[in-house]
Design a protein around this motif. Structure first.
Motif, short mmCIF file in Angstrom:
data_model
loop_
_atom_site.label_atom_id
_atom_site.label_comp_id
_atom_site.label_asym_id
_atom_site.label_seq_id
_atom_site.Cartn_x
_atom_site.Cartn_y
_atom_site.Cartn_z
N ARG A 83 0.85 -1.19 0.00
CA ARG A 83 0.00 0.00 0.00
C ARG A 83 0.88 1.24 0.00
O ARG A 83 2.06 1.18 0.29
CB ARG A 83 -0.91 -0.03 1.22
CG ARG A 83 -1.92 -1.16 1.09
CD ARG A 83 -2.81 -1.32 2.30
NE ARG A 83 -3.20 -0.07 2.89
CZ ARG A 83 -3.54 0.09 4.15
NH1 ARG A 83 -3.53 -0.94 4.95
NH2 ARG A 83 -3.88 1.26 4.62
N ARG A 84 0.27 2.40 -0.32
CA ARG A 84 1.04 3.64 -0.38
C ARG A 84 1.12 4.27 1.01
O ARG A 84 0.49 5.27 1.31
CB ARG A 84 0.42 4.63 -1.36
CG ARG A 84 1.36 5.81 -1.64
CD ARG A 84 0.61 6.94 -2.25
NE ARG A 84 -0.26 7.53 -1.25
CZ ARG A 84 -0.27 8.82 -0.94
NH1 ARG A 84 0.51 9.64 -1.54
NH2 ARG A 84 -1.09 9.27 -0.02
N SER A 85 1.91 3.69 1.85
CA SER A 85 2.22 4.26 3.15
C SER A 85 3.65 3.89 3.49
O SER A 85 4.15 2.86 3.04
CB SER A 85 1.27 3.75 4.23
OG SER A 85 1.56 2.42 4.57
N VAL A 86 4.31 4.73 4.24
CA VAL A 86 5.70 4.48 4.60
C VAL A 86 5.83 3.19 5.40
O VAL A 86 6.73 2.39 5.16
CB VAL A 86 6.28 5.70 5.37
CG1 VAL A 86 7.66 5.39 5.91
CG2 VAL A 86 6.33 6.91 4.46
N CYS A 87 4.91 2.95 6.32
CA CYS A 87 4.97 1.74 7.15
C CYS A 87 4.81 0.48 6.30
O CYS A 87 5.56 -0.48 6.47
CB CYS A 87 3.89 1.77 8.23
SG CYS A 87 4.14 3.06 9.44
N SER A 88 3.86 0.49 5.41
CA SER A 88 3.63 -0.66 4.54
C SER A 88 4.82 -0.89 3.61
O SER A 88 5.25 -2.02 3.38
CB SER A 88 2.36 -0.45 3.71
OG SER A 88 2.13 -1.52 2.85
N MET A 89 5.40 0.19 3.11
CA MET A 89 6.56 0.09 2.23
C MET A 89 7.76 -0.48 2.98
O MET A 89 8.47 -1.35 2.46
CB MET A 89 6.89 1.46 1.65
CG MET A 89 8.07 1.48 0.70
SD MET A 89 7.78 0.70 -0.88
CE MET A 89 6.65 1.85 -1.61
N LYS A 90 8.01 -0.01 4.21
CA LYS A 90 9.12 -0.53 5.01
C LYS A 90 8.98 -2.02 5.24
O LYS A 90 9.94 -2.78 5.11
CB LYS A 90 9.18 0.18 6.37
CG LYS A 90 9.87 1.50 6.36
CD LYS A 90 9.95 2.04 7.78
CE LYS A 90 10.56 3.42 7.81
NZ LYS A 90 10.62 3.95 9.18
N GLN A 91 7.77 -2.44 5.60
CA GLN A 91 7.51 -3.85 5.87
C GLN A 91 7.74 -4.69 4.62
O GLN A 91 8.39 -5.73 4.67
CB GLN A 91 6.09 -4.03 6.38
CG GLN A 91 5.77 -5.45 6.77
CD GLN A 91 4.36 -5.57 7.30
OE1 GLN A 91 3.52 -4.70 7.11
NE2 GLN A 91 4.08 -6.67 7.98
N ALA A 92 7.25 -4.23 3.47
CA ALA A 92 7.41 -4.97 2.22
C ALA A 92 8.88 -5.03 1.81
O ALA A 92 9.35 -6.07 1.33
CB ALA A 92 6.57 -4.32 1.12
N LEU A 93 9.62 -3.94 1.99
CA LEU A 93 11.04 -3.93 1.65
C LEU A 93 11.83 -4.92 2.50
O LEU A 93 12.70 -5.62 2.00
CB LEU A 93 11.62 -2.52 1.79
CG LEU A 93 11.21 -1.52 0.72
CD1 LEU A 93 11.60 -0.11 1.14
CD2 LEU A 93 11.83 -1.87 -0.62
#
Length: 131
Positions: free
Chosen positions: A84-94
């Motif tokens: 999703r387009r959120s910093v938290c979601s991006m960090k988790q996916a990375l």
């Protein structure tokens, strides 16, 4: 200085703080596509040359657009990261995908190297020694 991974981001009109987060993970946004154009639903879409990672922002994309971009990435042998387009979601996916913050080598390669060093081989189950 480490080499940046070239990425294409698909989805959302604005990225907000995501470019700064990606820089911290040695990922440079080469191209941003909103995904609104009807031509993005074509089956024969091609990603820009030099792309190493495709990032799909799922809360701003339709299923057909995601399917088209995933197929294009699969044809080109490019890794896909969906979140999703959120910093938290991006960090988790990375982190799940193996891109740790400010590393030269993704975590997955480090884990594989450690496994091979600990077990003396890179395939099958770890050796079990009888006591």
């Amino acid at each position: 200085m480490s080499q940046f991974v070239s990425a294409v981001v698909v989805g959302a009109d604005r990225l907000g703080n995501i470019p700064e987060l990606l820089k911290g993970h040695n990922i440079a946004i080469r191209h941003h596509i909103s995904g609104r154009d009807p031509s993005h639903q074509k089956k024969t879409l091609q990603l820009p040359s030099g792309t190493e990672l495709l990032i799909l922002l799922t809360d701003f994309l339709g299923h057909n657009v995601m399917k088209t971009f995933r197929a294009a990435a699969q044809r080109a042998g490019i890794r896909v990261l969906a979140c999703r387009r959120s910093v938290c979601s991006m960090k988790q996916a990375l982190n799940q995908c193996g891109y740790c913050e400010a590393c030269d080598m993704p975590k997955i390669a480090e884990k594989e190297a450690k496994f091979m060093a600990d077990n003396g081989r890179g395939h099958g189950r770890p050796r079990v020694r009888a006591a």
